[in-house]
Design a protein around this motif. Sequence first.
Motif, PDB file in Angstrom:
ATOM      1  N   THR A   1      79.242   2.393  28.030  1.00 20.38           N
ATOM      2  CA  THR A   1      77.924   1.796  28.279  1.00 20.38           C
ATOM      3  C   THR A   1      78.081   0.310  28.593  1.00 20.38           C
ATOM      4  O   THR A   1      77.581  -0.546  27.878  1.00 20.38           O
TER       5      THR A   1
ATOM      6  N   GLU B   1      74.854  -0.059  36.399  1.00 15.68           N
ATOM      7  CA  GLU B   1      73.447  -0.312  36.690  1.00 15.68           C
ATOM      8  C   GLU B   1      73.285  -1.579  37.518  1.00 15.68           C
ATOM      9  O   GLU B   1      72.435  -1.654  38.401  1.00 15.68           O
TER      10      GLU B   1
ATOM     11  N   VAL C   1      75.289   8.886  30.407  1.00 12.90           N
ATOM     12  CA  VAL C   1      76.403   8.787  29.468  1.00 12.90           C
ATOM     13  C   VAL C   1      76.746  10.181  28.950  1.00 12.90           C
ATOM     14  O   VAL C   1      75.868  10.927  28.503  1.00 12.90           O
TER      15      VAL C   1
ATOM     16  N   GLU D   1      71.442   2.267  22.532  1.00 10.23           N
ATOM     17  CA  GLU D   1      72.113   2.922  23.661  1.00 10.23           C
ATOM     18  C   GLU D   1      71.590   4.341  23.840  1.00 10.23           C
ATOM     19  O   GLU D   1      71.396   4.805  24.975  1.00 10.23           O
TER      20      GLU D   1
ATOM     21  N   TYR E   1      68.235   3.936  25.522  1.00 10.49           N
ATOM     22  CA  TYR E   1      68.257   3.349  26.872  1.00 10.49           C
ATOM     23  C   TYR E   1      68.860   4.291  27.916  1.00 10.49           C
ATOM     24  O   TYR E   1      68.329   4.421  29.019  1.00 10.49           O
ATOM     25  N   TYR E   2      69.963   4.951  27.565  1.00 11.44           N
ATOM     26  CA  TYR E   2      70.687   5.757  28.546  1.00 11.44           C
ATOM     27  C   TYR E   2      70.263   7.232  28.528  1.00 11.44           C
ATOM     28  O   TYR E   2      69.847   7.763  27.502  1.00 11.44           O
ATOM     29  N   SER E   3      70.428   7.869  29.685  1.00 13.31           N
ATOM     30  CA  SER E   3      70.281   9.318  29.752  1.00 13.31           C
ATOM     31  C   SER E   3      71.575   9.904  29.204  1.00 13.31           C
ATOM     32  O   SER E   3      72.660   9.486  29.598  1.00 13.31           O
TER      33      SER E   3
END
Length: 238
Positions: free
Chosen positions: A193, A198, A206, A219, A222-224
């Motif tokens: 990450t 981005e 991720v 994290e 925020y992340y898929s």
Amino acid sequence: MVVLSVPAEVAAILLDVEGTTTPIAFVQDILFPYIKENVKEYLQTHWEEEECQQDVSLLRKQAEEDAHLDGAVPIPGASGSGAQDPQRTIQAVVDNVCWQMSLDRKTTALKQLQGHMWRAAFAAGRMKAEFFADVVPAVRKWREAGMKVYIYSSGSVEAQKLLFGHSTDGDILGVVTCFDSALSLILFLTFITSGAAEAAGVHVAVVVRPGNAGLTDDEKTYYSLITSFSDLSLPSSA
């Protein structure tokens, strides 16, 4: 984990290798230890070959550039005492390689020798690349759906080709596409990450795999996240 729908504008999927496509354990416990354990034998066997001498010359040049670093290991020149005592030079190369690897360096000289050693090992059947079970079926499915698949790694291109050419699933080089697309059309699957992807305008997901470092709550939010390549749902227009 829920199924992750790939954005309709994505035309390619970029795969990280270690921790995403191949288990971290395979890289850390098999690939890199193989170099340290076999570099001396490899050099002694191939010492007189032009390719090996080119590798040594590149490592020697790198050693000269590293002379100011703490613990740097010099490699005797092609002329002088080293030329009269190849075993002394070989040991210096071994020590230099182990020193670089202990610092997790990614120099061109080191990667070139590693690539040639892995090539010999794969060709001799001494090792086969391991992939997570979901990887090959998913990549084949993506390619059949018209999606391009690229590989990203800090290792050499040759090393990545070796992994896909000598895997436990056989030669699967054909499932990978050459890099020829704009970054904004790519979905990058990685376990890191870092935020760099981005910043470059790349879609990121991720991949949560056994053995990878844990993610923070931020994290995770925020992340898929996916746990398997099969969790991806391609756009119907792909």
